[in-house]
Write a protein that holds these residues in place. Structure first.
Motif: not given
Length: 408
Positions: A214-215, A223, A218
């Motif tokens: 996820q990071e 997103e 991002s």
């Protein structure tokens, strides 16, 4: 659609939602009972009296793991669909095999609400990399995106070079697919010097989505949010900007039951997901999908008021072969029913020398050990030890059979 919500049902009072679901439940049960298999399973049930969760919990569970055998015996749907195939717009075969049909309406899988929560908006071009071949994954996302007014690139999985060509040509803003394949595309673009910076939002499903990934997304300006969906039901739950659990979709009744039973667990306990779909064209009554989760207390910070779950927490089918005999979660649940003085139970399977060994760990009074050991042997036809432990000491992870055998 300028509000943060797909429609006003996202933020309605929970009591209003519950009343609406329970008011519609009898119609769904009656529609299901027009199919011969449901009529047999629900024989003697008065649909008009199934107006509460307590009444629903008294109906038998249909396990997804049963469907391949049932459908093979009575193709294509095992007798769980009342009409002929003309009622469907598309027909699918998922691994199992399990046959599914897609309704003819707009967004038949209920995906648009979850896509909207992930930031998809009318006009966003969507690169859809879920498969369009035989399984419904691609069409689940496709139908939801087009219902929102999003043009869809039906890319499917694989063919990385071709995908990069399409991205540079159509400049999609959004991605739908597994998180793993999105990373493959990003890595391939970096290696080839291709521009995929247009992708800014994503809905991912079908694989683990750790915080590290996820990071990573991002950090690339993407997103990404998770969806929990199945080929029989469609969108069951979805992540929102709050990133605190997943919101259950509208028009579904979700229960969490003790594995091997149809008995709802106390709020917060881990158990198996059971879903009732109120779609009168494709009603599903208490389908146990085989996945574990737990309900979360309170409302989401995003403002949506439906039940939150913790997402996928493992598989509920923990059937294990011990000394050549299958031991099932249903049997452990049966032991619990015979001894109501017990709390959580966990059968731990190990090796002692060259032999299998099993120990039933049970929360309860120490005086019960001898009687529980006799019940364990009667139910499983295997001899095992019983270890009484303090109430609340067994993990709240939904696991009732733990296979800890190690082989050199």
């Amino acid at each position: 659609m300028t509000t943060p919500f797909f429609d006003n049902r996202d933020a309605r009072d929970p009591a209003e939602r519950e009343a609406d679901l329970m008011a519609r439940l009898p119609e769904a049960v009656a529609a299901a009972m027009r199919a011969p298999a449901y009529a047999e399973r629900l024989q003697g049930v008065d649909p008009g009296k199934v107006t509460s969760r307590e009444a629903l919990a008294r109906l038998p569970v249909l396990r997804k793991s049963e469907l391949p055998g049932l459908q093979k015996a009575d193709p294509p749907f095992g007798g769980f669909h009342a009409g002929d195939l003309s009622h469907f717009g598309r027909l699918f075969t998922s691994p199992g095999p399990i046959h599914e049909g897609e309704g003819r309406g707009t967004d038949p899988w209920g995906a648009a609400r979850g896509l909207y929560a992930a930031g998809f908006r009318p006009g966003d071009v969507v690169l859809n990399t879920f498969s369009y071949h035989l399984t419904p994954g691609g069409f689940i996302m496709d139908g939801g995106a087009r219902a929102l007014g999003c043009p869809v690139i039906p890319a499917g999985p694989g063919n990385t070079d071709g995908q990069l060509d399409v991205i540079e040509a159509f400049r999609p803003v959004a991605y739908a697919g597994t998180p793993d394949f999105l990373k493959i595309l990003l890595d391939a673009a970096d290696k080839a010097g291709r521009d995929v910076s247009c992708i800014a939002k994503a809905i991912v499903s079908g694989a683990a989505f750790p915080k590290s990934l996820q990071e990573l997304f991002s950090g690339r300006g993407i997103e990404a949010y998770q969806a929990y969906a199945t080929a029989d039901i469609g969108f069951i739950a979805f992540e929102t900007q709050a990133r605190e659990g997943m919101i259950v979709n509208e028009d579904l009744i979700l229960e969490i039951v003790r594995p091997g039973t149809g008995d709802p667990v106390p709020e917060g306990d881990v158990g198996e997901i059971v879903v009732t779909s109120l779609d009168p064209e494709r009603p599903l009554i208490r389908l146990a999908v085989g996945d574990l989760t737990a309900a979360m207390p309170g409302a989401s910070a995003c403002g949506r008021t439906n039940t939150r779950i913790r997402g996928w927490m493992g598989r509920a089918d923990q059937t294990t072969k011990i000394k050549g005999m299958f031991v099932r979660p249903e049997q452990i649940a049966d032991i619990g029913r015979r001894h109501p003085e017990l709390g959580r139970l966990r059968l731990v399977v190990t090796r002692e020398g060259e032999n299998d060994a099993m120990t039933l760990r049970a929360e309860g009074p120490s005086a019960a050990a001898e009687a529980v050991a006799a019940t364990l042997q009667a139910v499983t036809k295997l001899r095992g030890a019983v270890e009484i432990v303090a109430p609340g000491s067994l993990p709240n992870d939904g696991k009732v059979i733990a296979d800890e055998r190690k082989y050199d």
